[in-house]
Design an enzyme around this catalytic site. Structure first.
Site, short mmCIF file in Angstrom:
data_model
loop_
_atom_site.label_atom_id
_atom_site.label_comp_id
_atom_site.label_asym_id
_atom_site.label_seq_id
_atom_site.Cartn_x
_atom_site.Cartn_y
_atom_site.Cartn_z
N SER A 141 12.48 7.43 -24.64
CA SER A 141 12.32 6.08 -25.20
C SER A 141 11.07 6.09 -26.08
O SER A 141 10.17 6.91 -25.87
CB SER A 141 12.13 5.07 -24.06
OG SER A 141 11.77 3.80 -24.57
N TYR A 154 7.63 2.85 -16.23
CA TYR A 154 8.61 3.30 -17.23
C TYR A 154 7.93 4.16 -18.31
O TYR A 154 8.43 5.22 -18.68
CB TYR A 154 9.28 2.07 -17.85
CG TYR A 154 10.43 2.34 -18.79
CD1 TYR A 154 11.63 2.87 -18.31
CD2 TYR A 154 10.35 2.03 -20.14
CE1 TYR A 154 12.70 3.10 -19.17
CE2 TYR A 154 11.42 2.25 -21.00
CZ TYR A 154 12.59 2.78 -20.51
OH TYR A 154 13.65 3.00 -21.36
N1 LIG Z 1 18.64 -0.17 -23.96
C1 LIG Z 1 17.46 0.09 -24.48
O1 LIG Z 1 16.84 -0.73 -25.17
C2 LIG Z 1 16.83 1.44 -24.26
C3 LIG Z 1 15.71 1.77 -25.03
C4 LIG Z 1 15.11 3.00 -24.83
C5 LIG Z 1 15.61 3.87 -23.89
N2 LIG Z 1 16.69 3.52 -23.15
C6 LIG Z 1 17.16 4.46 -22.15
O2 LIG Z 1 18.53 4.69 -22.32
C7 LIG Z 1 19.10 5.08 -21.07
C8 LIG Z 1 20.34 4.26 -20.83
O3 LIG Z 1 19.99 2.90 -20.82
P1 LIG Z 1 21.02 1.74 -21.16
O4 LIG Z 1 20.26 0.72 -21.90
O5 LIG Z 1 22.26 2.31 -21.73
O6 LIG Z 1 21.25 1.16 -19.69
P2 LIG Z 1 22.59 0.75 -18.89
O7 LIG Z 1 22.13 -0.02 -17.70
O8 LIG Z 1 23.56 0.11 -19.81
O9 LIG Z 1 23.16 2.15 -18.42
C9 LIG Z 1 22.49 2.92 -17.45
C10 LIG Z 1 23.51 3.40 -16.42
O10 LIG Z 1 22.82 4.27 -15.51
C11 LIG Z 1 23.38 4.03 -14.23
N3 LIG Z 1 22.46 4.52 -13.22
C12 LIG Z 1 21.27 3.97 -12.83
N4 LIG Z 1 20.72 4.73 -11.86
C13 LIG Z 1 21.57 5.77 -11.65
C14 LIG Z 1 21.54 6.90 -10.79
N5 LIG Z 1 20.54 7.08 -9.93
N6 LIG Z 1 22.56 7.79 -10.85
C15 LIG Z 1 23.59 7.59 -11.70
N7 LIG Z 1 23.67 6.54 -12.53
C16 LIG Z 1 22.67 5.64 -12.51
C17 LIG Z 1 23.62 2.54 -14.18
O11 LIG Z 1 24.56 2.18 -13.19
C18 LIG Z 1 24.14 2.27 -15.59
O12 LIG Z 1 25.55 2.38 -15.65
C19 LIG Z 1 18.00 4.89 -20.03
O13 LIG Z 1 17.39 6.14 -19.77
C20 LIG Z 1 17.03 3.97 -20.73
O14 LIG Z 1 15.71 4.11 -20.27
C21 LIG Z 1 17.31 2.32 -23.31
#
Ligand SMILES: NC(=O)c1ccc[n+]([C@@H]2O[C@H](COP(=O)([O-])OP(=O)(O)OC[C@H]3O[C@@H](n4cnc5c(N)ncnc54)[C@H](O)[C@@H]3O)[C@@H](O)[C@H]2O)c1
Length: 263
Positions: A141, A154
């Site tokens: 991120s 985070y």
């Molecule tokens: N959305 C944003 O703005 C953003 C920005 C920067 C980074 N990210 C990163 O992107 C990645 C995905 O985020 P997202 O926004 O798509 O979130 P999201 O919640 O849509 O998807 C994350 C998924 O991970 C699953 N999950 C959580 N813990 C788990 C575990 N222990 N084992 C297996 N599955 C697990 C959840 O059930 C969910 O389906 C993360 O690493 C997040 O930090 C997101």
């Protein structure tokens, strides 16, 4: 097709960026295994992709449990004979100021968001070393490159994810295995949508701070992951790609003399 015949594992593939990556990978010819703790959404993503002809399995698994991620990787290699791509992507963390975080919450955040990425890499390296090739992509991120107010755990875990990609990249560079990180800015995925609904003004301010003036889309991050996972990125390792609409390029200084992004 850019991942023709490749086998990929995606953690947190049941939603957001992981689900978008599963769609992109299968569209480009990969056979994909997604792991997620959310059985309903993981199953729904797999069904949707299968309906379009994609080859995908969903495993209900906690990627932060060593035995579970071993099971996921063994499933991929047993089912498809190998493992070419690992996309570490799931996350869970405790929000709050540094002084207010709990010991258990901080430890658990690092365990789920960082240690689990390392352990999945350790497991994936076994088949990748055996075949002399592989590509690993960690979802980090922009919050791993700088600090945010109230997101200390985070920030720390994502900084670790960026450096995990660096060290894995250099250590295995001569073994044919690449490792990189993608650093998204705010992306319109379910957790962000929920926060937006709970506090619309704060999230409008964040949107305004992004030079492009909008959130990213999960597909836009999946495209970066796809590139890093594919042979098109054959000379790219141990680094990170920022995809944030320009957020991280800004020093944080307010516009001087009204010379802001809107003109
Ligand atoms: N959305 C944003 O703005 C953003 C920005 C920067 C980074 N990210 C990163 O992107 C990645 C995905 O985020 P997202 O926004 O798509 O979130 P999201 O919640 O849509 O998807 C994350 C998924 O991970 C699953 N999950 C959580 N813990 C788990 C575990 N222990 N084992 C297996 N599955 C697990 C959840 O059930 C969910 O389906 C993360 O690493 C997040 O930090 C997101």
């Amino acid at each position: 097709m850019r991942l023709d015949g490749k086998v990929a594992v995606i953690t947190g593939g049941g939603s957001g960026i992981g689900a978008a990556t599963a769609r992109a990978f299968t569209r480009e010819g990969a056979r994909v295994v997604i792991a997620d703790i959310n059985e309903k959404s993981g199953d729904a993503v797999a069904r949707e992709i299968r309906a379009t002809g994609g080859v995908i399995d969903f495993l209900h698994a906690d990627a932060s449990d060593p035995a579970e991620i071993e099971r996921v990787i063994t499933f991929a290699t047993d089912t498809h004979g190998t493992l070419d791509v690992l996309h570490n992507n799931h996350v869970a963390f405790e929000p709050g100021r540094i002084g207010d975080l709990t010991l258990d919450g901080f430890r658990r955040s690092l365990d789920v968001g960082l240690t689990a990425y390392w352990y999945a890499i350790k497991c994936a390296l076994v088949p990748m070393l055996a075949q002399g090739k592989g590509a690993i992509v960690n979802t980090a991120s922009v919050s791993g490159l700088a600090g945010d107010y109230g997101l200390g755990a985070y920030n720390v875990l994502k900084a670790g994810v960026v450096n995990l990609a660096r060290v894995t990249g250099i250590e295995y560079a001569r073994k044919g295995i690449r490792c990189n990180a993608v650093c998204p800015g705010p992306i319109g995925t379910p957790p962000i949508d929920r926060l937006h609904d709970a506090a619309p003004q704060i999230w409008e301010d964040i949107r305004g701070a992004i030079p492009m003036g909008r959130y990213g889309r999960a597909e836009e991050i999946a495209n970066v992951v796809l590139f890093l996972a594919s042979d098109e990125a054959a000379f790219v390792t141990g680094t990170h790609v920022v995809a944030d609409g320009g957020l991280w390029a800004h020093s944080g200084m307010p516009p001087i003399g009204g010379l802001g992004p809107d003109f």
